[in-house]
Design an enzyme around this catalytic site. Structure first.
Site, PDB file in Angstrom:
ATOM      1  N   ARG A  69       4.747   0.335 -13.155  1.00 32.18           N
ATOM      2  CA  ARG A  69       4.990  -0.401 -11.849  1.00 32.18           C
ATOM      3  C   ARG A  69       4.777  -2.247 -11.891  1.00 32.18           C
ATOM      4  NH1 ARG A  69       1.066  -0.728  -8.984  1.00 32.18           N
ATOM      5  NH2 ARG A  69      -0.445   1.245  -8.659  1.00 32.18           N
ATOM      6  N   GLY A  70       5.113  -3.064 -10.953  1.00 28.30           N
ATOM      7  CA  GLY A  70       3.968  -4.286 -11.188  1.00 28.30           C
ATOM      8  C   GLY A  70       2.578  -4.024  -9.947  1.00 28.30           C
ATOM      9  N   GLN A  72      -1.212  -4.367  -9.402  1.00 31.20           N
ATOM     10  CA  GLN A  72      -2.788  -3.620  -9.872  1.00 31.20           C
ATOM     11  C   GLN A  72      -2.876  -1.951 -10.007  1.00 31.20           C
ATOM     12  OE1 GLN A  72      -5.846  -4.946 -11.757  1.00 31.20           O
ATOM     13  NE2 GLN A  72      -4.352  -6.626 -11.972  1.00 31.20           N
ATOM     14  N   VAL A  73      -4.706  -1.421  -9.342  1.00 33.12           N
ATOM     15  CA  VAL A  73      -4.192  -0.241  -9.023  1.00 33.12           C
ATOM     16  C   VAL A  73      -4.062  -0.373  -7.759  1.00 33.12           C
ATOM     17  CG1 VAL A  73      -6.905  -0.972  -8.073  1.00 33.12           C
ATOM     18  CG2 VAL A  73      -6.012   1.479  -8.988  1.00 33.12           C
ATOM     19  N   THR A  74      -3.528   1.208  -6.825  1.00 34.80           N
ATOM     20  CA  THR A  74      -3.983   1.602  -5.893  1.00 34.80           C
ATOM     21  C   THR A  74      -3.774   3.060  -5.860  1.00 34.80           C
ATOM     22  OG1 THR A  74      -2.881   1.290  -3.904  1.00 34.80           O
ATOM     23  CG2 THR A  74      -1.542   1.873  -6.057  1.00 34.80           C
ATOM     24  N   LEU A 157       3.087  -2.537  -2.086  1.00 34.05           N
ATOM     25  CA  LEU A 157       4.080  -2.466  -3.092  1.00 34.05           C
ATOM     26  C   LEU A 157       3.623  -2.746  -4.877  1.00 34.05           C
ATOM     27  CD1 LEU A 157       6.880  -4.374  -1.030  1.00 34.05           C
ATOM     28  CD2 LEU A 157       5.905  -4.433  -3.564  1.00 34.05           C
ATOM     29  N   GLY A 158       4.391  -1.708  -4.959  1.00 32.91           N
ATOM     30  CA  GLY A 158       4.490  -2.322  -6.897  1.00 32.91           C
ATOM     31  C   GLY A 158       6.322  -1.374  -7.213  1.00 32.91           C
ATOM     32  N   CYS A 187      -5.640  -2.475  -4.999  1.00 27.93           N
ATOM     33  CA  CYS A 187      -4.687  -3.926  -5.134  1.00 27.93           C
ATOM     34  C   CYS A 187      -5.174  -5.078  -6.157  1.00 27.93           C
ATOM     35  CB  CYS A 187      -3.419  -4.781  -4.378  1.00 27.93           C
ATOM     36  SG  CYS A 187      -2.635  -3.415  -3.348  1.00 27.93           S
TER      37      CYS A 187
END
Length: 223
Positions: A69-70, A72-74, A157-158, A187
């Site tokens: 997915r688009g 960064q880290v979550t 959101l990703g 994120c």
């Protein structure tokens, strides 16, 4: 075509759910109905395709999984509603920017159903609330030297788009252990605060929020 079909999956394994979404997306045809999957996951950190390792500060034993997915880290964990819209954007005749806008709008409307005012931050997808006044209706004023000053992120959101078809999605924090967010730069933003509905004083449950979010996503993503 009617609204997307809502599927409430409950607590499901993250990796197998991603595999199922990818399989659905790769195998669907032009007439395959859109779906929206609603679920929650056991504790897990997920990295987007542009994710940088330095944003994972201290995972503390929580698995870190690379995804396509688009973003960064979550963090995903119990007490968080995760919505995965499986949508044919070509059928809707919209592009990715409009798709993201509609997802964020569904989150804003869901929060409004609980008298919470959510906010967008330019260039930082997701939805935020004012920590000192989550129920106030005043808009954010700008320009702001620190765009996140006084804000907490309540929805991340990703997404992934393949051949105009979407998967992955959005996570809305309801009532969860927020401590794992301290182990990352959420994120990709160092020091970004993360909140949930419980933290700002909303007493509700996972099912109620999942139903609200699912209905609003389905309405916003109908042909």
């Amino acid at each position: 075509m009617s609204q997307p079909l809502l599927r409430v999956l409950g607590r499901v394994d993250y990796a197998s759910t991603v595999d199922a979404m990818r399989g659905f997306t790769e195998q669907r045809g032009d007439d395959t109905p859109d779906e929206i999957w609603l679920c929650e996951h056991a504790p897990i950190y997920t990295q987007g395709i542009a994710g940088r390792a330095q944003h994972v500060l201290n995972p503390g034993g929580i698995p870190v999984v690379q995804t396509n997915r688009g973003g960064q880290v979550t963090y995903h964990g119990p007490g968080q509603v995760v919505a995965y819209p499986l949508i044919d954007l070509k059928r809707l005749r919209i592009y990715v920017k409009e798709y993201v806008y509609r997802i964020e709008d569904a989150v804003l409307r869901t929060l409004a159903a609980f008298d919470v005012t959510g906010h967008r931050v330019a260039g930082a997808p997701g939805i935020y609330v004012k920590l000192d006044d989550p129920f106030g209706h005043a808009a954010l004023t700008g320009p702001r030297r620190d765009p996140f000053e006084g804000l907490g992120k309540i929805a991340a959101l990703g997404i992934k788009v393949s051949q105009h078809r979407t998967y992955h999605g959005v996570a809305l924090n309801v009532a969860m252990d927020l401590t794992p967010f301290e182990g990352i730069d959420p994120c990709g933003y160092a020091g970004l605060k993360t909140v949930d509905l419980a933290k700002i004083g909303v007493s509700t449950d996972w099912d109620s929020v999942a139903r609200q979010l699912g209905d609003r996503l389905a309405a916003n993503l109908a042909p």
